[in-house]
Design a protein around this motif. Structure first.
Motif, mmCIF file in Angstrom:
data_model
loop_
_atom_site.group_PDB
_atom_site.id
_atom_site.type_symbol
_atom_site.label_atom_id
_atom_site.label_comp_id
_atom_site.label_asym_id
_atom_site.label_seq_id
_atom_site.Cartn_x
_atom_site.Cartn_y
_atom_site.Cartn_z
ATOM 1 N N ARG A 1 -17.234 24.314 73.073
ATOM 2 C CA ARG A 1 -18.006 23.076 73.195
ATOM 3 C C ARG A 1 -18.383 22.515 71.839
ATOM 4 O O ARG A 1 -18.514 21.317 71.669
ATOM 5 C CB ARG A 1 -19.272 23.327 74.030
ATOM 6 N N ARG A 2 -18.608 23.414 70.877
ATOM 7 C CA ARG A 2 -18.979 22.972 69.536
ATOM 8 C C ARG A 2 -18.149 23.731 68.505
ATOM 9 O O ARG A 2 -17.737 24.874 68.755
ATOM 10 C CB ARG A 2 -20.479 23.196 69.295
ATOM 11 N N PRO A 3 -17.878 23.145 67.347
ATOM 12 C CA PRO A 3 -17.076 23.845 66.335
ATOM 13 C C PRO A 3 -17.854 25.005 65.729
ATOM 14 O O PRO A 3 -19.088 25.045 65.776
ATOM 15 C CB PRO A 3 -16.802 22.755 65.292
ATOM 16 N N ALA A 4 -17.125 25.959 65.181
ATOM 17 C CA ALA A 4 -17.745 27.090 64.489
ATOM 18 C C ALA A 4 -18.117 26.638 63.081
ATOM 19 O O ALA A 4 -17.244 26.362 62.261
ATOM 20 C CB ALA A 4 -16.782 28.275 64.433
ATOM 21 N N ALA A 5 -19.426 26.572 62.807
ATOM 22 C CA ALA A 5 -19.884 26.046 61.520
ATOM 23 C C ALA A 5 -19.373 26.867 60.349
ATOM 24 O O ALA A 5 -19.147 26.330 59.256
ATOM 25 C CB ALA A 5 -21.415 25.993 61.507
ATOM 26 N N ASP A 6 -19.187 28.179 60.564
ATOM 27 C CA ASP A 6 -18.755 29.034 59.469
ATOM 28 C C ASP A 6 -17.235 29.175 59.380
ATOM 29 O O ASP A 6 -16.734 29.948 58.572
ATOM 30 C CB ASP A 6 -19.400 30.424 59.592
ATOM 31 N N LEU A 7 -16.493 28.427 60.220
ATOM 32 C CA LEU A 7 -15.028 28.455 60.170
ATOM 33 C C LEU A 7 -14.482 27.030 60.137
ATOM 34 O O LEU A 7 -13.685 26.624 60.992
ATOM 35 C CB LEU A 7 -14.477 29.206 61.393
ATOM 36 N N PRO A 8 -14.894 26.247 59.155
ATOM 37 C CA PRO A 8 -14.542 24.817 59.148
ATOM 38 C C PRO A 8 -13.061 24.544 58.957
ATOM 39 O O PRO A 8 -12.593 23.441 59.268
ATOM 40 C CB PRO A 8 -15.360 24.264 57.979
ATOM 41 N N ASP A 9 -12.298 25.511 58.429
ATOM 42 C CA ASP A 9 -10.897 25.267 58.129
ATOM 43 C C ASP A 9 -9.968 25.573 59.309
ATOM 44 O O ASP A 9 -8.765 25.297 59.226
ATOM 45 C CB ASP A 9 -10.462 26.100 56.917
ATOM 46 N N LEU A 10 -10.495 26.158 60.380
ATOM 47 C CA LEU A 10 -9.646 26.504 61.515
ATOM 48 C C LEU A 10 -9.509 25.325 62.474
ATOM 49 O O LEU A 10 -10.468 24.585 62.695
ATOM 50 C CB LEU A 10 -10.220 27.708 62.270
ATOM 51 N N PRO A 11 -8.336 25.151 63.066
ATOM 52 C CA PRO A 11 -8.170 24.108 64.080
ATOM 53 C C PRO A 11 -9.146 24.337 65.235
ATOM 54 O O PRO A 11 -9.326 25.474 65.690
ATOM 55 C CB PRO A 11 -6.717 24.284 64.542
ATOM 56 N N TRP A 12 -9.751 23.259 65.695
ATOM 57 C CA TRP A 12 -10.738 23.354 66.776
ATOM 58 C C TRP A 12 -10.473 22.264 67.804
ATOM 59 O O TRP A 12 -10.210 21.115 67.451
ATOM 60 C CB TRP A 12 -12.152 23.205 66.219
ATOM 61 N N LYS A 13 -10.532 22.659 69.084
ATOM 62 C CA LYS A 13 -10.371 21.728 70.185
ATOM 63 C C LYS A 13 -11.629 21.773 71.047
ATOM 64 O O LYS A 13 -12.034 22.850 71.503
ATOM 65 C CB LYS A 13 -9.156 22.102 71.052
ATOM 66 N N ALA A 14 -12.248 20.633 71.259
ATOM 67 C CA ALA A 14 -13.446 20.566 72.097
ATOM 68 C C ALA A 14 -13.047 20.691 73.566
ATOM 69 O O ALA A 14 -12.130 20.010 74.028
ATOM 70 C CB ALA A 14 -14.177 19.251 71.866
ATOM 71 N N CYS A 15 -13.717 21.597 74.288
ATOM 72 C CA CYS A 15 -13.434 21.705 75.712
ATOM 73 C C CYS A 15 -14.579 22.406 76.425
ATOM 74 O O CYS A 15 -15.317 23.180 75.834
ATOM 75 C CB CYS A 15 -12.121 22.442 75.976
ATOM 76 N N GLU A 16 -14.727 22.098 77.686
ATOM 77 C CA GLU A 16 -15.657 22.766 78.592
ATOM 78 C C GLU A 16 -14.826 23.706 79.445
ATOM 79 O O GLU A 16 -13.766 23.317 79.965
ATOM 80 C CB GLU A 16 -16.381 21.736 79.460
#
Length: 329
Positions: free
Chosen positions: A60-75
């Motif tokens: 639901r939210r990005p990992a603040a301590d892993l800003p360089d990893l690809p992130w997809k928002a999803c429920e």
């Protein structure tokens, strides 16, 4: 005949747990972590990346301590999970998203929607995308109110709470997908995971976080425990090492594994606070104002002999690492 993907394994990074050094290796596998911004998910991502793999986080939210990893928002229960997995097609999925213990008790309909319907959504998405390895974050809560040593082969008792029941049902669903579709489903029954990340969901993990926070010098009142509750504590680095092994092992022999720290980590919450004070003598006091379930220690024989993981981080070492990370030591 169903075809079954057998993913080559890789030695997990040495952050505490001792991996099986005989496992074959392959670099740059793509792993998707659902719930990847959480405590176990983010540490698992770090260990996978350190070992040379590609990781995509779904949460639901990005990992603040892993800003360089690809992130997809999803429920977890939404169609976005299926669409995302279909588009990225990872070699394996690690599913760690869940509504936790206290929230399940307070919101039973949400417990079913998120924990059960969400897991079916993940399994269906993996089936449709041809993803054959799914690692599921289960819990020692499936053992109920037992205080003796608990093994994966033990029968499940009747006194399991709603959170544990949802986890057990997901284990059964995963086993059924394995039988029907050849999916490699592995459930990890985590015990008492601790780590430096700040938590926001109500549960015993939050209670342990409150206890640790006394290292800042402040007193705390804990409404959900008496201090006499026992738990088999596990540092997140050990939990993540087990998760990495389950995702990358060439062919796990079982569908369920206990995951916990070394046996010296089996203690009461009062003992846990005493360990904080041993490192930080000026730590605040804990005022106990409630009660919760205690639990027995977990048998780790299967984890050690099959997945080749021997958790090694003791509570004093875990606290030393985490308090330094938080700037309290």
């Amino acid at each position: 005949m169903k075809s079954v993907l057998r993913s080559p394994g890789i030695q997990a990074p040495r952050h505490g747990a001792v991996p099986n050094t005989t496992t074959r290796t392959r670099q740059n596998m793509h792993i998707a972590i659902i719930g990847g911004s959480g405590l176990i998910g983010s540490e698992t991502a770090r260990q996978l990346v350190a070992a040379g793999h590609t990781v995509t986080l779904l949460s639901r939210r990005p990992a603040a301590d892993l800003p360089d990893l690809p992130w997809k928002a999803c429920e977890i229960a939404d169609a976005a999970v299926r669409d995302t997995l279909a588009s990225i097609r990872p070699a394996a999925v690690i599913h760690l998203a869940a509504l936790l213990q206290f929230s399940c008790d307070q919101q039973p309909a949400e417990a079913i929607r998120i924990n059960v319907d969400g897991t079916v959504n993940v399994l269906e998405a993996c089936r449709a995308a041809g993803i054959r390895r799914v690692v599921f974050g289960s819990s020692m809560a499936v053992y109920g109110r037992r205080t003796d040593r608990m093994s994966e082969t033990d029968p499940i008792p009747d006194d399991v709470g709603l959170y544990g029941q949802t986890k057990r049902l997901c284990e059964i669903l995963g086993a059924r997908y394995r039988a029907l579709y050849g999916m490699e489903f592995v459930a990890l029954r985590y015990a008492g995971v601790i780590g430096p990340q700040e938590l926001h969901s109500a549960g015993m993990a939050m209670v342990r976080q409150q206890i640790r926070s006394t290292a800042s010098g402040k007193d705390v009142t804990i409404d959900d425990a008496s201090g006499r509750e026992t738990v088999h504590l596990t540092h997140v680095s050990d939990a993540a090492a087990a998760t990495v092994a389950a995702a990358l092992h060439p062919g796990p022999a079982h569908t369920v594994y206990n995951v916990a720290g070394p046996i010296d980590n089996y203690m009461t919450l009062v003992d846990y606070h005493a360990a904080v004070r041993a490192l930080v003598p000026h730590a605040g006091a804990v005022h106990w104002a409630g009660s919760a379930r205690g639990a027995g220690p977990l048998d780790l024989t299967r984890l050690q002999t099959d997945l080749g993981v021997s958790p090694a981080v003791t509570v004093p070492e875990a606290l030393r690492r985490d308090l330094r990370t938080l700037g309290w030591l």
